[in-house]
Design an enzyme around this catalytic site. Sequence first.
Site, short mmCIF file in Angstrom:
data_model
loop_
_atom_site.label_atom_id
_atom_site.label_comp_id
_atom_site.label_asym_id
_atom_site.label_seq_id
_atom_site.Cartn_x
_atom_site.Cartn_y
_atom_site.Cartn_z
CD GLU A 85 48.36 52.66 29.14
OE1 GLU A 85 46.65 52.57 28.96
OE2 GLU A 85 48.39 51.46 29.96
CB CYS A 117 48.85 47.55 30.20
SG CYS A 117 47.65 48.07 30.83
CG HIS A 242 47.82 42.77 32.28
ND1 HIS A 242 49.01 43.96 32.74
CD2 HIS A 242 47.33 43.78 31.75
CE1 HIS A 242 48.56 44.13 33.03
NE2 HIS A 242 47.03 44.69 32.01
N1 CAA Z 1 31.62 40.12 48.15
C1 CAA Z 1 32.87 39.18 47.67
N2 CAA Z 1 32.11 39.74 46.14
C2 CAA Z 1 32.02 40.64 45.87
C3 CAA Z 1 31.41 41.61 46.39
C4 CAA Z 1 30.61 41.21 47.77
N3 CAA Z 1 29.83 41.83 48.47
N4 CAA Z 1 30.47 42.01 44.97
C5 CAA Z 1 30.97 41.74 43.93
N5 CAA Z 1 31.46 40.90 44.41
C6 CAA Z 1 32.37 39.94 43.35
C7 CAA Z 1 31.93 39.81 41.69
O1 CAA Z 1 31.32 38.53 42.31
C8 CAA Z 1 33.01 40.40 40.81
O2 CAA Z 1 33.84 38.85 40.79
P1 CAA Z 1 33.89 37.58 39.90
O3 CAA Z 1 34.65 38.45 38.72
O4 CAA Z 1 34.83 36.85 39.88
O5 CAA Z 1 32.69 37.22 39.88
C9 CAA Z 1 33.69 40.88 41.45
O6 CAA Z 1 33.54 41.27 42.60
C10 CAA Z 1 33.82 42.50 40.71
O7 CAA Z 1 32.64 42.50 40.99
P2 CAA Z 1 31.76 43.06 39.41
O8 CAA Z 1 31.83 42.17 38.18
O9 CAA Z 1 30.35 43.58 39.30
O10 CAA Z 1 32.19 44.64 39.37
P3 CAA Z 1 32.53 45.58 38.53
O11 CAA Z 1 31.43 45.74 37.00
O12 CAA Z 1 31.88 46.62 39.28
O13 CAA Z 1 33.72 45.93 38.07
C11 CAA Z 1 35.80 45.47 36.70
C12 CAA Z 1 35.23 45.07 37.79
C13 CAA Z 1 35.30 46.14 35.23
C14 CAA Z 1 37.19 44.55 36.21
C15 CAA Z 1 36.18 47.11 36.94
O14 CAA Z 1 36.98 47.02 38.14
C16 CAA Z 1 36.47 47.57 35.63
O15 CAA Z 1 36.35 48.43 34.87
N6 CAA Z 1 38.11 47.93 35.76
C17 CAA Z 1 39.11 48.45 34.73
C18 CAA Z 1 39.01 47.77 33.10
C19 CAA Z 1 40.54 46.10 33.70
O16 CAA Z 1 41.00 46.31 34.59
N7 CAA Z 1 39.87 45.73 32.74
C20 CAA Z 1 41.25 43.92 32.47
C21 CAA Z 1 40.92 43.43 31.09
S1 CAA Z 1 41.71 45.09 30.42
C22 CAA Z 1 43.41 44.91 30.72
O17 CAA Z 1 43.91 44.02 31.93
C23 CAA Z 1 44.35 45.96 30.57
C24 CAA Z 1 44.58 46.73 31.60
O18 CAA Z 1 45.41 46.87 32.18
C25 CAA Z 1 43.16 47.61 32.22
#
Ligand code: CAA
Length: 431
Positions: A85, A117, A242
């Site tokens: 991609e 992906c 994945h």
């Molecule tokens: N200490 C320990 N853990 C902490 C913490 C701290 N101080 N602060 C936060 N966390 C934990 C949270 O509890 C959370 O864990 P859980 O999910 O187990 O509850 C984790 O850290 C992440 O925190 P948030 O959910 O608040 O994180 P975020 O909103 O900032 O973003 C995300 C997380 C949505 C995955 C972001 O990284 C993102 O958008 N990533 C890209 C999209 C992606 O990868 N999507 C996956 C599915 S799509 C796919 O698979 C296709 C692809 O390849 C992209």
Amino acid sequence: MKRTSQAGIDAISVYLPRTCLRLDELAERNGVAREKYIEGLGCRSMAVPAPGEDAVTMAWEAASSLLRDYEVDSESIGMLVVGTESGVDHAKPVAAYLHGMLGLSPECRIFDVKHACYGATAALRVAVDWCSSQARDNVKALVVATDIARYPVGSPGEPTQGAGAVAMLVGCNARCAVLEPFEAAVHASSVMDFWRPDYSSCAIVDGKYSVECYMKALERTWRRYKKTSGLELDDYDYLLFHAPFPKMVRKAFYRIWGMEKATAGEGDPAVTARAFERYCGPATWACCRTGNLYTGSLYLELASLLASERQRACGRRVGIFSYGSGSCSEFFSARIGPDAAWWENRTGVSRALELQREIDYPTYLEYRKTAEHMNTNGSYRAELTATGTHRQAVFLGIRDHKRIYSIRKQPSVRRQECSSHHGPAHIRQAL
Ligand code: CAA
């Protein structure tokens, strides 16, 4: 039409950019607790492509290592499919550049497959079906997954970035992983969870929704595959999911374990954690150091599993879940080949990790800026001093709207330029 039950992945080789950024440094720069990236997402560092590195050069590095290390006769390759991609042109596929740079036969069919992906899994399916439909047993297809995962600076997706390529040789007598003959379970649905408009160098993502879409697809395909194959969780030795970030693999496994085992009294957290290590641990030790490889991320897991389990993996069954945003997903299974000596020391995972060197945050930002400039400016010229070490293929720049690649001969470090439409036989004058 010939049918075979031994078709699958005959050889596999991984390439990672030679530079990486530690996530504790990124967390500090983004004003985020380091535990969030390291424990919350499960990431320790991310591979960062250097200037002069793109989907084509990474694909070449992985594919040329595969051809060399497994001593493959390139004349036997009748099809080259690239799952990506991160294409470099709206019309000309990465496969065409790669075909020229590898010097494959003019009778080799070449094309790219794009579906986020999922692209490499779609490519693998096409390649396996194509090999199985040929009259001769010894024809091979080359499938290459190559991508650069990039999100906006400071965004929640940024710590999940990564890059790399995985090359796989597909054939009818596969020695790494033979696909099982059950009907794969597929789930497709048009959703806006993650996408990259033509005008953007970064992906746009609805993060939490993307995780929901992934989970829904996983549940559906798992249930359907269970029905069509008759396989239960206990019938698998390993599970590959994945990996957009390592914690996602844990979430996926816990969901499946909860569906299958919670009512059987095995939902205890310590039991689940041990089960996770057994099913997923051998495949996920590398991805926490690379970040998301998009199309290659699932196959990096397969290579990591082969590299770490060696003889223990032989004859074992692997459940494989591929997810591509947008979306299409697939659950299928494979049997690992009988002789680890074939792939031992050839998957390239450990070597790629050993060769990585850390860069600091300002260098990461500089590399990003260069990469974005590389694809928006028709007169781009790479800084030859910044091309990194232990890397042979380099994107030199654009001349007359044509991308120019160089393959550096080692050990003499002689540069040779080959235009995309000429194979090595027609390598032009050194720069
Ligand atoms: N200490 C320990 N853990 C902490 C913490 C701290 N101080 N602060 C936060 N966390 C934990 C949270 O509890 C959370 O864990 P859980 O999910 O187990 O509850 C984790 O850290 C992440 O925190 P948030 O959910 O608040 O994180 P975020 O909103 O900032 O973003 C995300 C997380 C949505 C995955 C972001 O990284 C993102 O958008 N990533 C890209 C999209 C992606 O990868 N999507 C996956 C599915 S799509 C796919 O698979 C296709 C692809 O390849 C992209």
